[in-house]
Design an enzyme around this catalytic site. Structure first.
Site, PDB file in Angstrom:
ATOM      1  N   HIS A 333     -10.660   9.881  12.882  1.00 44.15           N
ATOM      2  CA  HIS A 333      -9.974   8.826  14.527  1.00 44.15           C
ATOM      3  C   HIS A 333      -8.795   7.826  14.583  1.00 44.15           C
ATOM      4  O   HIS A 333      -8.032   8.185  14.986  1.00 44.15           O
ATOM      5  CB  HIS A 333     -11.272   8.887  15.587  1.00 44.15           C
ATOM      6  CG  HIS A 333     -10.839   9.019  17.161  1.00 44.15           C
ATOM      7  ND1 HIS A 333     -10.380   9.563  18.191  1.00 44.15           N
ATOM      8  CD2 HIS A 333     -10.124   7.282  17.428  1.00 44.15           C
ATOM      9  CE1 HIS A 333      -9.986   8.976  19.453  1.00 44.15           C
ATOM     10  NE2 HIS A 333      -9.801   7.382  18.434  1.00 44.15           N
ATOM     11  N   GLU A 334      -9.645   6.995  14.072  1.00 42.95           N
ATOM     12  CA  GLU A 334      -8.678   5.954  14.161  1.00 42.95           C
ATOM     13  C   GLU A 334      -7.177   5.574  13.304  1.00 42.95           C
ATOM     14  O   GLU A 334      -6.470   4.533  14.013  1.00 42.95           O
ATOM     15  CB  GLU A 334      -9.365   4.231  13.803  1.00 42.95           C
ATOM     16  CG  GLU A 334     -10.606   4.060  14.386  1.00 42.95           C
ATOM     17  CD  GLU A 334     -10.827   3.937  16.034  1.00 42.95           C
ATOM     18  OE1 GLU A 334      -9.458   4.020  16.803  1.00 42.95           O
ATOM     19  OE2 GLU A 334     -11.789   4.816  16.368  1.00 42.95           O
ATOM     20  N   HIS A 337      -4.375   7.417  15.474  1.00 42.10           N
ATOM     21  CA  HIS A 337      -3.883   6.884  15.943  1.00 42.10           C
ATOM     22  C   HIS A 337      -2.577   5.768  15.430  1.00 42.10           C
ATOM     23  O   HIS A 337      -1.744   5.243  16.392  1.00 42.10           O
ATOM     24  CB  HIS A 337      -5.035   5.932  16.835  1.00 42.10           C
ATOM     25  CG  HIS A 337      -5.793   6.067  17.726  1.00 42.10           C
ATOM     26  ND1 HIS A 337      -5.304   5.771  18.915  1.00 42.10           N
ATOM     27  CD2 HIS A 337      -6.870   5.667  18.555  1.00 42.10           C
ATOM     28  CE1 HIS A 337      -6.320   5.957  19.473  1.00 42.10           C
ATOM     29  NE2 HIS A 337      -6.943   6.334  19.272  1.00 42.10           N
ATOM     30  N   GLU A 356      -4.738   9.147  23.430  1.00 48.66           N
ATOM     31  CA  GLU A 356      -6.559   9.203  23.707  1.00 48.66           C
ATOM     32  C   GLU A 356      -5.813  10.406  22.869  1.00 48.66           C
ATOM     33  O   GLU A 356      -7.459  11.119  22.041  1.00 48.66           O
ATOM     34  CB  GLU A 356      -7.559   8.684  24.463  1.00 48.66           C
ATOM     35  CG  GLU A 356      -6.914   7.292  24.902  1.00 48.66           C
ATOM     36  CD  GLU A 356      -7.395   6.442  22.818  1.00 48.66           C
ATOM     37  OE1 GLU A 356      -8.001   7.291  21.833  1.00 48.66           O
ATOM     38  OE2 GLU A 356      -7.550   5.122  22.871  1.00 48.66           O
ATOM     39  N   TYR A 408     -10.150  11.388  26.632  1.00 46.22           N
ATOM     40  CA  TYR A 408     -10.116  11.408  25.431  1.00 46.22           C
ATOM     41  C   TYR A 408     -10.581  13.164  25.022  1.00 46.22           C
ATOM     42  O   TYR A 408      -9.626  13.731  24.584  1.00 46.22           O
ATOM     43  CB  TYR A 408     -11.789  11.225  24.767  1.00 46.22           C
ATOM     44  CG  TYR A 408     -11.025   9.371  24.813  1.00 46.22           C
ATOM     45  CD1 TYR A 408     -11.156   9.481  23.361  1.00 46.22           C
ATOM     46  CD2 TYR A 408     -11.181   8.584  25.698  1.00 46.22           C
ATOM     47  CE1 TYR A 408     -10.913   7.879  22.688  1.00 46.22           C
ATOM     48  CE2 TYR A 408     -11.259   7.001  25.543  1.00 46.22           C
ATOM     49  CZ  TYR A 408     -11.609   6.493  24.097  1.00 46.22           C
ATOM     50  OH  TYR A 408     -11.470   5.736  24.114  1.00 46.22           O
TER      51      TYR A 408
END
Length: 545
Positions: A333-334, A337, A356, A408
């Protein structure tokens, strides 16, 4: 991971996200909100070109001191400049051309007066000196601030998470996402024996002879304010490569072997993301994972990692399907980004779904690469249990309001629904890669995103984006039997709403061009019980009347 988190509930067992949601559910906003969130001449009259932080960090005192050299270009004649710094931080001086400037403070805004208005076209810089005890985070990254703690061996360990709350809680800057510096340098002094890891490439270190060592890092790509970061600890370093991309890892010594095993997933992730989303957006700055004393955050080229070297999200599966336990949520996930949020940044935090929603969709992208499309669809469907559908995804513009935590997983399920409307996976993946290429290193609005994904297909996506982003509920497909016929229509807040949807009739898939008006299904089937909506690919409600 950021912005949202309705609360700390994820840890306790219910829905959760990752960071601070600012202004969610607010209907009234203060002067402080306007000063932080709006674009007035004091901000729009200049463009930030670079930040150069020179900062001393004293963990035992929970204290920082130093300066930020802010380079800028004047876009319109400018008598007054607004910068931002939380009002608990003390200003020592603001220096321009070797002279102290007058200023006034209002909440967290600092209004700087020039003796004469700076003229359009001028490129110059000022140096902002300050010190103080920055805001501490109680539950980072769910709330913003510094984390002052110790590792298992008793060494100071410091991290910072500020997205949503604001980078101005620890350094002076134009704290608005519409303006990113084109480069940033961080010269961070920490006690001898500790290391600072910041964004970009390592430039070197110097023992200052006073018990502190300065660690210097530089980013040569545009970077949003909340991504600029320090990580202070007793780190050890190891490295790897994916193609020509440098992969660097900074972890606590006693976790080195676990990290070497867990971080192998990065290369599989990069292979997937390169294929589906395009190349890594910041090769000049490299890619890093840095062990952090909180769960995680997408700090550009220095991703904070605190998932304790386990799969899932703190060992949990947010989808409830078991699929989320096959991979490390924070790594995927990070790092997602870096493409969505860091490279492509929302101009106003009201549009944070652009960060998100797309990044949550990268979780499903990775699942699809590793285990196939059916598992990706199952994962996305499982995530719907975390969606509240009580507040619109988009917040209020100009007042520092991020909108709903549904950005999200409602956002990712909206994107999956758009993909299903495309009904052409090759076109979908090409469009997604074209999106990351077209808007690389840019700030964008929701309208730009809508227009971009609307262009490749004949179906008008505008009412669909409108319903999912600007209203709390999702469209309801209504089905009824009447006069030996089956009829269908959409119920939605958007006037004259229309959206194609796929259903299974007698085991065969059929696309319905549903609108807000009743239509007949051209089929011999007349039993509502034999009609099933393809809810894996379309995030909709269904009501059989």
């Amino acid at each position: 991971m950021k912005n949202l988190i309705l609360s700390f509930l994820l840890i306790t067992g219910s829905f959760s996200s990752f960071a601070q949601v600012v202004g969610e559910n607010n209907t009234e906003f203060t002067r402080a909100d306007t000063l932080r969130g709006s674009l007035r001449p004091e901000r729009t009259n200049y463009d930030v070109k670079s930040y150069h932080l020179k900062l001393k960090v004293e963990p035992e005192k929970k204290f920082i001191s130093g300066s930020n050299i802010i380079a800028f270009e004047v876009l319109n004649d400018m008598p007054v400049m607004q910068l931002d710094l939380f009002d608990n931080m003390k200003i020592d001086s603001i220096v321009y051309k070797n002279k102290n400037l007058d200023y006034r403070r209002e909440f967290n805004a600092v209004f700087i007066n020039f003796p004469e208005a700076l003229q359009k076209g001028l490129k110059d810089s000022l140096q902002f000196y300050y010190h103080g005890h920055p805001k501490e985070a109680l539950h980072a990254p769910w709330d913003g601030g510094f984390v002052w703690t110790e590792d298992d061996e008793g060494n100071p360990w410091v991290g910072v998470a500020v997205q949503g709350t604001g980078a101005s809680l620890w350094y002076p800057n134009k704290d608005h996402q519409s303006d990113e510096p084109e480069e940033a340098q961080m010269d961070i002094s920490v006690p001898n024996g500790l290391m600072d890891v910041s964004n970009g490439r390592f430039l070197g270190k110097t023992d200052l002879g006073n018990g502190f060592t300065e660690w210097r890092w530089k980013v040569v790509n545009p970077i949003n304010n909340y991504d600029i970061m320090i990580n202070v600890g007793n780190y050890v370093h190891f490295s790897d490569k994916y193609k020509d991309l440098d992969l660097d890892y900074y972890v606590l010594p006693y976790n080195l072997e676990k990290a070497k095993k867990q971080f192998e997933e990065v290369k599989d992730m990069m292979a997937c993301f390169y294929e589906k989303m395009g190349p890594y957006p910041f090769p000049e700055d490299g890619y890093k994972l840095v062990e952090a004393p909180y769960l995680g955050m997408e700090h550009q080229s220095a991703v904070a990692y605190g998932n304790h070297y386990q799969n899932g999200y703190l060992g949990r599966d947010l989808s409830g399907t078991g699929i989320g336990l096959k991979w490390d949520f924070i790594i995927i996930h990070e790092s997602g980004h870096e493409w969505f949020g860091n490279s492509i940044t929302a101009k106003d935090i009201a549009d944070m779904w652009i960060h998100e929603g797309f990044t949550s969709y990268t979780e499903a992208i990775y699942v699809e690469c590793e285990w196939g499309k059916e598992e990706a669809l199952e994962y996305l469907q499982g995530l719907r249990g975390n969606i509240a559908n009580d507040v619109p995804i988009i917040g209020k513009y100009g007042v520092n309001s991020e909108g709903s935590g549904d950005m999200y997983y409602k956002g990712s399920n909206l994107l999956n629904t758009i993909r299903s409307i495309y009904d052409d996976d090759e076109l979908w993946w090409n469009t997604l890669k074209d999106y990351t290429k077209t808007f690389r290193h840019q700030t964008v609005s929701t309208k730009q995103v809508e227009d971009f994904f609307n262009k490749p297909i004949e179906t008008d996506l505008k009412p669909i984006f409108d319903q999912y982003l600007r209203h709390s509920s999702i469209p309801e497909l209504q089905l009824k039997e009447e006069n030996d016929q089956i009829w269908y229509r959409w119920k939605a807040e958007v006037k004259d709403f229309s959206m194609p949807v796929d259903v299974f009739i007698d085991g065969k898939e059929k696309r319905l061009r549903a609108t807000s008006n009743w239509q007949k299904i051209n089929s011999e089937e007349d039993d509502l019980g034999d009609i099933r909506v393809n809810k894996k690919e379309f995030y909709v409600d269904v009501r059989k009347m």
